[in-house]
Design an enzyme around this catalytic site. Structure first.
Site, PDB file in Angstrom:
ATOM      1  N   ALA A 117       3.776   3.347   7.170  1.00 14.62           N
ATOM      2  CA  ALA A 117       3.980   1.910   7.388  1.00 14.62           C
ATOM      3  C   ALA A 117       3.535   1.058   6.205  1.00 14.62           C
ATOM      4  O   ALA A 117       2.876   0.033   6.370  1.00 14.62           O
ATOM      5  CB  ALA A 117       3.283   1.453   8.671  1.00 14.62           C
TER       6      ALA A 117
ATOM      7  N   HIS B 237       9.869  11.927  15.906  1.00 13.40           N
ATOM      8  CA  HIS B 237       9.967  11.979  14.430  1.00 13.40           C
ATOM      9  C   HIS B 237      11.434  11.895  14.037  1.00 13.40           C
ATOM     10  O   HIS B 237      12.303  12.381  14.782  1.00 13.40           O
ATOM     11  CB  HIS B 237       9.355  13.288  13.897  1.00 13.40           C
ATOM     12  CG  HIS B 237       8.988  13.242  12.436  1.00 13.40           C
ATOM     13  ND1 HIS B 237       9.932  13.279  11.439  1.00 13.40           N
ATOM     14  CD2 HIS B 237       7.782  13.131  11.823  1.00 13.40           C
ATOM     15  CE1 HIS B 237       9.304  13.201  10.262  1.00 13.40           C
ATOM     16  NE2 HIS B 237       8.004  13.109  10.472  1.00 13.40           N
ATOM     17  N   GLY B 238      11.724  11.330  12.886  1.00 11.86           N
ATOM     18  CA  GLY B 238      13.095  11.331  12.356  1.00 11.86           C
ATOM     19  C   GLY B 238      13.524  12.766  12.056  1.00 11.86           C
ATOM     20  O   GLY B 238      12.682  13.589  11.693  1.00 11.86           O
ATOM     21  N   ASP B 239      14.826  13.039  12.181  1.00  9.07           N
ATOM     22  CA  ASP B 239      15.257  14.440  11.994  1.00  9.07           C
ATOM     23  C   ASP B 239      15.332  14.847  10.516  1.00  9.07           C
ATOM     24  O   ASP B 239      15.699  15.965  10.190  1.00  9.07           O
ATOM     25  CB  ASP B 239      16.590  14.705  12.704  1.00  9.07           C
ATOM     26  CG  ASP B 239      17.730  13.880  12.136  1.00  9.07           C
ATOM     27  OD1 ASP B 239      17.489  13.102  11.177  1.00  9.07           O
ATOM     28  OD2 ASP B 239      18.862  14.002  12.645  1.00  9.07           O
TER      29      ASP B 239
ATOM     30  N   ASP C 248      -9.470   8.236 -35.839  1.00  8.24           N
ATOM     31  CA  ASP C 248     -10.078   7.767 -34.579  1.00  8.24           C
ATOM     32  C   ASP C 248     -11.514   7.304 -34.842  1.00  8.24           C
ATOM     33  O   ASP C 248     -12.478   7.967 -34.461  1.00  8.24           O
ATOM     34  CB  ASP C 248     -10.028   8.944 -33.581  1.00  8.24           C
ATOM     35  CG  ASP C 248     -10.583   8.596 -32.212  1.00  8.24           C
ATOM     36  OD1 ASP C 248     -10.705   7.396 -31.909  1.00  8.24           O
ATOM     37  OD2 ASP C 248     -10.910   9.532 -31.452  1.00  8.24           O
TER      38      ASP C 248
HETATM   39  C1  SPV Z   1      -9.875  10.163 -26.639  1.00 12.24           C
HETATM   40  O1  SPV Z   1      -8.865  10.600 -26.039  1.00 12.24           O
HETATM   41  O2  SPV Z   1      -9.787   9.339 -27.541  1.00 12.24           O
HETATM   42  C2  SPV Z   1     -11.210  10.588 -26.233  1.00 12.24           C
HETATM   43  C3  SPV Z   1     -11.400  11.918 -25.658  1.00 12.24           C
HETATM   44  O3  SPV Z   1     -12.130   9.845 -26.477  1.00 12.24           O
HETATM   45  S1  SPV Z   1     -11.771  12.994 -26.970  1.00 12.24           S
HETATM   46  O4  SPV Z   1     -10.694  12.908 -27.935  1.00 12.24           O
HETATM   47  O5  SPV Z   1     -11.899  14.319 -26.418  1.00 12.24           O
HETATM   48  O6  SPV Z   1     -13.026  12.548 -27.576  1.00 12.24           O
HETATM   49 MG    MG Z   2     -11.697   8.294 -27.795  1.00 13.05          MG
END
Ligand code: SPV
Ligand code: MG
Length: 433
Positions: free
Chosen positions: A11, A90-92, A205
């Site tokens: 629902a 129940h619906g079939d 990063d």
């Molecule tokens: C990311 O995905 O940027 C993370 C996880 O921080 S790791 O790369 O494992 O550090």
């Molecule tokens: Mg990260």
């Protein structure tokens, strides 16, 4: 009560097909609605848009409904044995497809109880699945999306998150379903990864891609999806900046930020001890968590503290000491990270942490210990599993292969079999035509 008839329902979206079946049910007796809880639904399908309480409010105002009881499992057996209705309706449509086994079980239980199963023709042309597609096209609101992560944690044994760095990844995570005999498996939400957000821009990063830039890309994902997003907040930066990050993320409907307890120039954790990874002091990181919690506007946004002890070559005891302190400082969950391949250190951490904190969510990122099944992680006490970089890692070799084939052959014909057909790409995005 005279005769009773049981009708199981989710629902979420009311439509004439459901009203028809309720009307039909009233011919057999007093109608008991077994309203599926989030928990019962989430192990088999996507979480409903409305909460249990909201759905209950709608159903209890429908003519012909005598009683509403929660159905807390996908299987009807428990409620049927408890309530012993004379009929179940129940619906079939369950005669074929993934609900066949459920149907067989219901027939067996009703026979035992001396009751009867009524199957009525499925209302053609209108059904919840079709409406869910329409709802997806309309989208969601930041508030609904933000709240949905906490609902999923409550409802599911383990919440499954996959990395998304652009709208296409988002669409896969939003729509992909794998049906096995008993259930439909889906991804529950997305991870906005610092690693893949940086890599996709040709940057390291190291927090060099700023929040504004990351949000621009995230916006593309927000536009074509409805599922919750967990944001990789790196170290969270300076405390004075982190409080703004929290509010910005909340405003966008992001459900959670994960910040790691590192200081200095951040390097990706998967370098482990090959890079210098300096951890913050416990006090310093607690102050950051505290400031973030004080800054948030909603009750539902989550600040998850990520512990880098195991990455930095420290012990599980060190990680646990930090975890307890971070929870006391207000963290809504703990992410424990490791690059150990066995996963044993993570297991040890989880089992200890669970003794003191039975319900604080634990998040893991099993990039290196990828042989561990979700079921096992769940047994260790893990609530959220993040597949943190797989969409980008899958895309790059595929693109490189095609580029290489074009160079080698000085034409594209040889690369064609590795490319999606033009017709498919034209039809991929809803609303293209
Ligand atoms: C990311 O995905 O940027 C993370 C996880 O921080 S790791 O790369 O494992 O550090
Ligand atoms: Mg990260």
């Amino acid at each position: 009560m005279g005769k009773t008839v049981y009708l199981g329902m989710i629902a979420d979206i009311m439509h004439p097909g459901l009203i028809n079946i309720i009307n039909e049910a009233t011919h057999y007796g007093d109608v008991i609605i077994g309203l599926f809880t989030d928990k019962a639904i989430a192990t088999h399908k996507r979480l409903p848009y409305l909460t249990y309480e909201q759905r209950k409010k709608v159903v209890e105002n429908i003519k012909g409904v005598s009683l509403i009881v929660p159905q807390d499992e996908w299987s009807y057996t428990h409620n049927l044995r408890t309530l012993k209705p004379d009929y179940i309706i129940h619906g079939d449509d369950w005669k074929t497809g993934p609900e066949q086994e459920l149907r067989e079980e219901v027939f067996k239980v009703m026979e035992e109880l001396g009751g009867k199963v009524i199957e009525i023709p499925y209302t053609q042309g209108i059904n919840s699945s079709g409406l869910i597609e329409d709802m997806k096209a309309i989208g969601t609101t930041p508030e609904v999306r933000l709240k949905s992560l906490r609902r999923l944690i409550q409802a599911k044994p383990i919440v499954r998150i996959l990395e998304a760095h652009d709208g296409l990844c988002g669409l896969i995570i939003e729509n992909l379903e794998v049906k096995n005999k008993l259930k439909t498996e889906v991804f529950d939400g997305m991870w906005s990864s610092s690693l893949t957000d940086s890599t996709s821009k040709g940057k390291p990063d190291i927090e060099a891609v700023d929040l504004t830039t990351r949000l621009q890309d995230l916006n593309n994902i927000l536009e074509c999806t409805t599922k919750p997003i967990i944001f990789d907040g790196d170290t969270g930066g300076k405390i004075e900046h982190f409080v703004f990050t929290v509010r910005t993320l909340e405003r966008h409907g992001i459900s959670a930020v994960i910040i790691e307890d590192k200081v200095g120039l951040k390097k990706n954790s998967l370098f482990g001890t090959d890079a210098i990874q300096t951890q913050d002091t416990i006090e310093g990181f607690c102050a950051k968590i505290h400031a973030g919690k004080a800054a948030q506007v909603t009750n539902d946004f989550m600040i998850i503290a990520r512990i880098e002890s195991l990455i930095a070559g420290k012990t599980v005891e060190d990680a646990l000491e930090r975890a307890y302190a971070y929870v006391n400082a207000g963290a809504d969950g703990i992410m424990i990270h490791s690059k150990n391949k066995s996963g044993e250190d993570i297991k040890e951490f989880c089992l200890h942490f669970r003794k003191l904190h039975p319900s604080v969510p634990i998040v893991v990122v099993p990039t290196t210990y990828n042989t561990i099944y979700e079921k096992e992680l769940c047994e260790w006490g893990v609530n959220i599993v993040i597949y943190a970089n797989h969409m980008l890692r899958a895309a790059y070799p595929a693109m490189r292969k095609v580029a290489t084939l074009i160079l080698e052959n000085e034409r594209a014909a040889e690369a064609n079999e590795y490319c999606m057909p033009i017709k498919e790409i034209l039809e991929l995005i809803p609303g293209t035509k």
